[in-house]
Structures are given as structure tokens and as C-alpha cells.
Design a protein around this motif. Structure first.
Motif, PDB file in Angstrom:
ATOM      1  N   TRP A  82       7.534  37.981  -4.756  1.00 50.53           N
ATOM      2  CA  TRP A  82       6.797  38.949  -3.707  1.00 50.53           C
ATOM      3  C   TRP A  82       5.501  39.349  -4.199  1.00 50.53           C
ATOM      4  O   TRP A  82       5.339  39.942  -5.423  1.00 50.53           O
ATOM      5  N   GLY A  83       4.434  39.229  -3.416  1.00 53.46           N
ATOM      6  CA  GLY A  83       3.105  39.865  -3.530  1.00 53.46           C
ATOM      7  C   GLY A  83       3.343  41.355  -3.387  1.00 53.46           C
ATOM      8  O   GLY A  83       4.090  41.861  -2.887  1.00 53.46           O
ATOM      9  N   GLN A  84       2.101  41.776  -3.459  1.00 51.81           N
ATOM     10  CA  GLN A  84       2.134  43.388  -3.325  1.00 51.81           C
ATOM     11  C   GLN A  84       1.827  43.816  -2.042  1.00 51.81           C
ATOM     12  O   GLN A  84       1.695  45.136  -1.660  1.00 51.81           O
ATOM     13  N   GLY A  85       1.173  42.806  -1.289  1.00 55.01           N
ATOM     14  CA  GLY A  85       0.819  43.211   0.154  1.00 55.01           C
ATOM     15  C   GLY A  85      -0.712  43.419   0.558  1.00 55.01           C
ATOM     16  O   GLY A  85      -1.080  43.946  -0.622  1.00 55.01           O
ATOM     17  N   THR A  86      -1.073  43.174   1.725  1.00 53.71           N
ATOM     18  CA  THR A  86      -2.412  43.279   2.200  1.00 53.71           C
ATOM     19  C   THR A  86      -2.484  43.819   3.505  1.00 53.71           C
ATOM     20  O   THR A  86      -1.632  43.394   4.288  1.00 53.71           O
ATOM     21  N   GLN A  87      -2.933  45.100   3.824  1.00 55.86           N
ATOM     22  CA  GLN A  87      -3.210  45.710   5.030  1.00 55.86           C
ATOM     23  C   GLN A  87      -3.798  44.910   5.938  1.00 55.86           C
ATOM     24  O   GLN A  87      -4.857  44.517   5.818  1.00 55.86           O
ATOM     25  N   VAL A  88      -3.376  44.712   7.062  1.00 59.74           N
ATOM     26  CA  VAL A  88      -4.088  44.216   8.557  1.00 59.74           C
ATOM     27  C   VAL A  88      -3.710  45.237   9.442  1.00 59.74           C
ATOM     28  O   VAL A  88      -2.844  45.622   9.851  1.00 59.74           O
ATOM     29  N   THR A  89      -5.053  45.752   9.965  1.00 63.93           N
ATOM     30  CA  THR A  89      -5.169  46.742  10.901  1.00 63.93           C
ATOM     31  C   THR A  89      -5.925  46.219  12.099  1.00 63.93           C
ATOM     32  O   THR A  89      -7.107  45.705  11.998  1.00 63.93           O
ATOM     33  N   VAL A  90      -5.384  46.198  13.207  1.00 65.12           N
ATOM     34  CA  VAL A  90      -5.781  45.752  14.443  1.00 65.12           C
ATOM     35  C   VAL A  90      -6.217  46.878  15.627  1.00 65.12           C
ATOM     36  O   VAL A  90      -5.338  47.550  16.068  1.00 65.12           O
ATOM     37  N   SER A  91      -7.315  47.110  15.855  1.00 69.96           N
ATOM     38  CA  SER A  91      -7.873  48.133  16.629  1.00 69.96           C
ATOM     39  C   SER A  91      -7.934  47.554  18.205  1.00 69.96           C
ATOM     40  O   SER A  91      -8.337  46.528  18.291  1.00 69.96           O
ATOM     41  N   SER A  92      -7.395  48.589  18.989  1.00 71.90           N
ATOM     42  CA  SER A  92      -7.784  48.055  20.525  1.00 71.90           C
ATOM     43  C   SER A  92      -9.026  48.584  20.958  1.00 71.90           C
ATOM     44  O   SER A  92      -9.824  48.946  20.425  1.00 71.90           O
ATOM     45  N   LEU A 148      -9.694  45.535   8.702  1.00 70.76           N
ATOM     46  CA  LEU A 148      -9.655  45.892  10.208  1.00 70.76           C
ATOM     47  C   LEU A 148     -10.336  44.993  10.948  1.00 70.76           C
ATOM     48  O   LEU A 148     -11.503  44.625  10.518  1.00 70.76           O
ATOM     49  N   VAL A 149      -9.767  44.646  12.081  1.00 70.25           N
ATOM     50  CA  VAL A 149     -10.299  43.718  13.031  1.00 70.25           C
ATOM     51  C   VAL A 149      -9.870  44.263  14.410  1.00 70.25           C
ATOM     52  O   VAL A 149      -9.055  45.018  14.643  1.00 70.25           O
ATOM     53  N   GLN A 150     -10.946  43.963  15.393  1.00 71.98           N
ATOM     54  CA  GLN A 150     -10.627  44.328  16.809  1.00 71.98           C
ATOM     55  C   GLN A 150      -9.956  43.244  17.482  1.00 71.98           C
ATOM     56  O   GLN A 150      -9.507  42.135  17.034  1.00 71.98           O
ATOM     57  N   ALA A 151      -9.006  44.159  18.193  1.00 68.68           N
ATOM     58  CA  ALA A 151      -8.121  43.178  19.347  1.00 68.68           C
ATOM     59  C   ALA A 151      -8.712  41.938  19.697  1.00 68.68           C
ATOM     60  O   ALA A 151      -9.930  41.848  19.927  1.00 68.68           O
ATOM     61  N   GLY A 152      -8.027  40.764  19.580  1.00 65.13           N
ATOM     62  CA  GLY A 152      -8.596  39.411  19.964  1.00 65.13           C
ATOM     63  C   GLY A 152      -9.439  38.757  18.785  1.00 65.13           C
ATOM     64  O   GLY A 152      -9.922  37.567  19.126  1.00 65.13           O
ATOM     65  N   GLY A 153      -9.333  39.382  17.787  1.00 64.40           N
ATOM     66  CA  GLY A 153     -10.263  38.721  16.588  1.00 64.40           C
ATOM     67  C   GLY A 153      -9.279  37.683  15.553  1.00 64.40           C
ATOM     68  O   GLY A 153      -8.227  37.798  16.208  1.00 64.40           O
ATOM     69  N   SER A 154      -9.601  37.523  14.687  1.00 57.67           N
ATOM     70  CA  SER A 154      -8.963  36.660  13.793  1.00 57.67           C
ATOM     71  C   SER A 154      -9.247  37.088  12.282  1.00 57.67           C
ATOM     72  O   SER A 154     -10.132  37.883  11.976  1.00 57.67           O
ATOM     73  N   LEU A 155      -8.120  36.832  11.662  1.00 58.93           N
ATOM     74  CA  LEU A 155      -8.169  37.053  10.083  1.00 58.93           C
ATOM     75  C   LEU A 155      -7.265  35.763   9.430  1.00 58.93           C
ATOM     76  O   LEU A 155      -6.365  35.266  10.034  1.00 58.93           O
ATOM     77  N   MET A 161      -4.516  33.943  11.595  1.00 56.74           N
ATOM     78  CA  MET A 161      -4.015  34.695  12.452  1.00 56.74           C
ATOM     79  C   MET A 161      -4.970  34.902  13.630  1.00 56.74           C
ATOM     80  O   MET A 161      -6.217  35.530  13.156  1.00 56.74           O
ATOM     81  N   ASN A 162      -4.826  34.488  14.762  1.00 52.50           N
ATOM     82  CA  ASN A 162      -5.753  34.250  15.868  1.00 52.50           C
ATOM     83  C   ASN A 162      -5.220  35.276  17.125  1.00 52.50           C
ATOM     84  O   ASN A 162      -4.126  35.771  16.978  1.00 52.50           O
ATOM     85  N   SER A 163      -6.149  35.761  17.808  1.00 53.50           N
ATOM     86  CA  SER A 163      -5.749  36.354  19.163  1.00 53.50           C
ATOM     87  C   SER A 163      -4.938  37.562  18.610  1.00 53.50           C
ATOM     88  O   SER A 163      -4.059  37.981  19.234  1.00 53.50           O
ATOM     89  N   LEU A 164      -5.575  38.354  17.762  1.00 55.02           N
ATOM     90  CA  LEU A 164      -4.698  39.472  17.046  1.00 55.02           C
ATOM     91  C   LEU A 164      -4.562  40.528  18.251  1.00 55.02           C
ATOM     92  O   LEU A 164      -5.657  40.986  18.903  1.00 55.02           O
ATOM     93  N   LYS A 165      -3.436  41.237  18.146  1.00 61.16           N
ATOM     94  CA  LYS A 165      -3.091  42.615  18.813  1.00 61.16           C
ATOM     95  C   LYS A 165      -2.865  43.685  18.162  1.00 61.16           C
ATOM     96  O   LYS A 165      -2.313  43.559  16.726  1.00 61.16           O
ATOM     97  N   PRO A 166      -3.275  44.887  18.619  1.00 57.77           N
ATOM     98  CA  PRO A 166      -2.852  45.973  17.856  1.00 57.77           C
ATOM     99  C   PRO A 166      -1.441  45.903  17.136  1.00 57.77           C
ATOM    100  O   PRO A 166      -1.362  46.781  16.147  1.00 57.77           O
ATOM    101  N   GLU A 167      -0.425  45.602  18.035  1.00 56.44           N
ATOM    102  CA  GLU A 167       0.980  45.595  17.495  1.00 56.44           C
ATOM    103  C   GLU A 167       1.162  44.826  16.459  1.00 56.44           C
ATOM    104  O   GLU A 167       2.500  44.971  15.828  1.00 56.44           O
ATOM    105  N   VAL A 168       0.283  44.096  15.867  1.00 54.27           N
ATOM    106  CA  VAL A 168       0.946  43.167  14.583  1.00 54.27           C
ATOM    107  C   VAL A 168       0.166  43.810  13.517  1.00 54.27           C
ATOM    108  O   VAL A 168       0.301  43.663  12.341  1.00 54.27           O
TER     109      VAL A 168
END
Length: 122
Positions: free
Chosen positions: A112-122, A11-18, A83-90
Motif C-alpha cells: 500500500w501507498g501512503q495515500g494522496t488527498q483529493v478534494t472536490v469543491s462544489s 483541490l479541484v472544482q466539481a466537474g473537473g479532472s485529476l 478521474m473525470n467529471s469529479l463530484k464533491p462526494e468523491v
């Protein structure tokens, strides 16, 4: 046979990076092109970007160009998605995939991997 395991989501805030990582098992990792895809809630799995076997070529979806960067370290059998400048829509589950050729088409990737969740909060 190649097994892929993604990590680094969260979980990261909008504008953040992962930085996502995809660790591969198998001696043939360095011979494969690697792609990143994502699947948001209620959406199709879509292409994010890919990188050639030696890192010499990359391709990105227009929606992430300039904000996302793919790299790989063949000595460590790992591919990365910065991933930089993250937006909620990603917000999505992010998957790495291995294939013979660079491609924007998910059916071109074998592993394929199993996936990892990315959540961007506004």
C-alpha cells in the motif's frame, strides 16, 4: 518488496479532472495487479478499481464507471488513475495497492501507498 508512492491529488472544482499517479519501486512491479481504493471522512476504505499485471483487464466500482480510468506503464513502474467529471462526494484519500490477483477486497493486496488527498469543491 514493493514500495508505492501516490501523487497528483489536490483541490479541484466539481466537474473537473485529476490524474493520480502511483510510482512503484522494485523490479517485480510488472508482475502485480494494482488497485485503487479511497477512504472518505468517517468512511471505510472502499474499492475504486484495479488493473491486471499487463493492463489487459480492468474492473471498476459502479460508482466510478465511465468517469474513472486506470492504466499502467510497466516500463516506468507507474499506475495511473484518471478521474473525470469529479463530484464533491468523491472527496477522499486515494490509495494505490499491489497484489497478486485482481480483487475488490483490500485484504487481498499486500503493498500500500501512503495515500494522496483529493478534494472536490462544489
Amino acid at each position: 518488496q514493493v514500495q508505492l508512492v501516490e501523487s497528483g491529488g489536490g483541490l479541484v472544482q466539481a466537474g473537473g479532472s485529476l490524474r493520480l499517479s502511483c510510482a512503484a519501486s522494485g523490479r517485480t512491479f510488472s508482475s502485480y495487479a494494482m488497485g485503487w481504493f479511497r477512504q472518505g471522512p468517517g468512511k471505510e476504505r472502499e474499492f475504486v478499481g484495479d488493473i491486471s499485471w499487463n493492463g489487459g483487464s480492468t474492473d471498476y466500482a459502479d460508482s466510478v464507471k465511465g468517469r474513472f480510468t486506470i492504466s499502467r506503464d510497466n516500463a516506468k513502474n507507474t499506475v495511473f488513475l484518471q478521474m473525470n467529471s469529479l463530484k464533491p462526494e468523491v472527496t477522499a484519500v486515494y490509495y494505490c495497492a499491489g497484489g497478486v490477483f485482481l480483487s475488490r477486497l483490500r485484504e487481498q493486496y499486500t503493498y500500500w501507498g501512503q495515500g494522496t488527498q483529493v478534494t472536490v469543491s462544489s
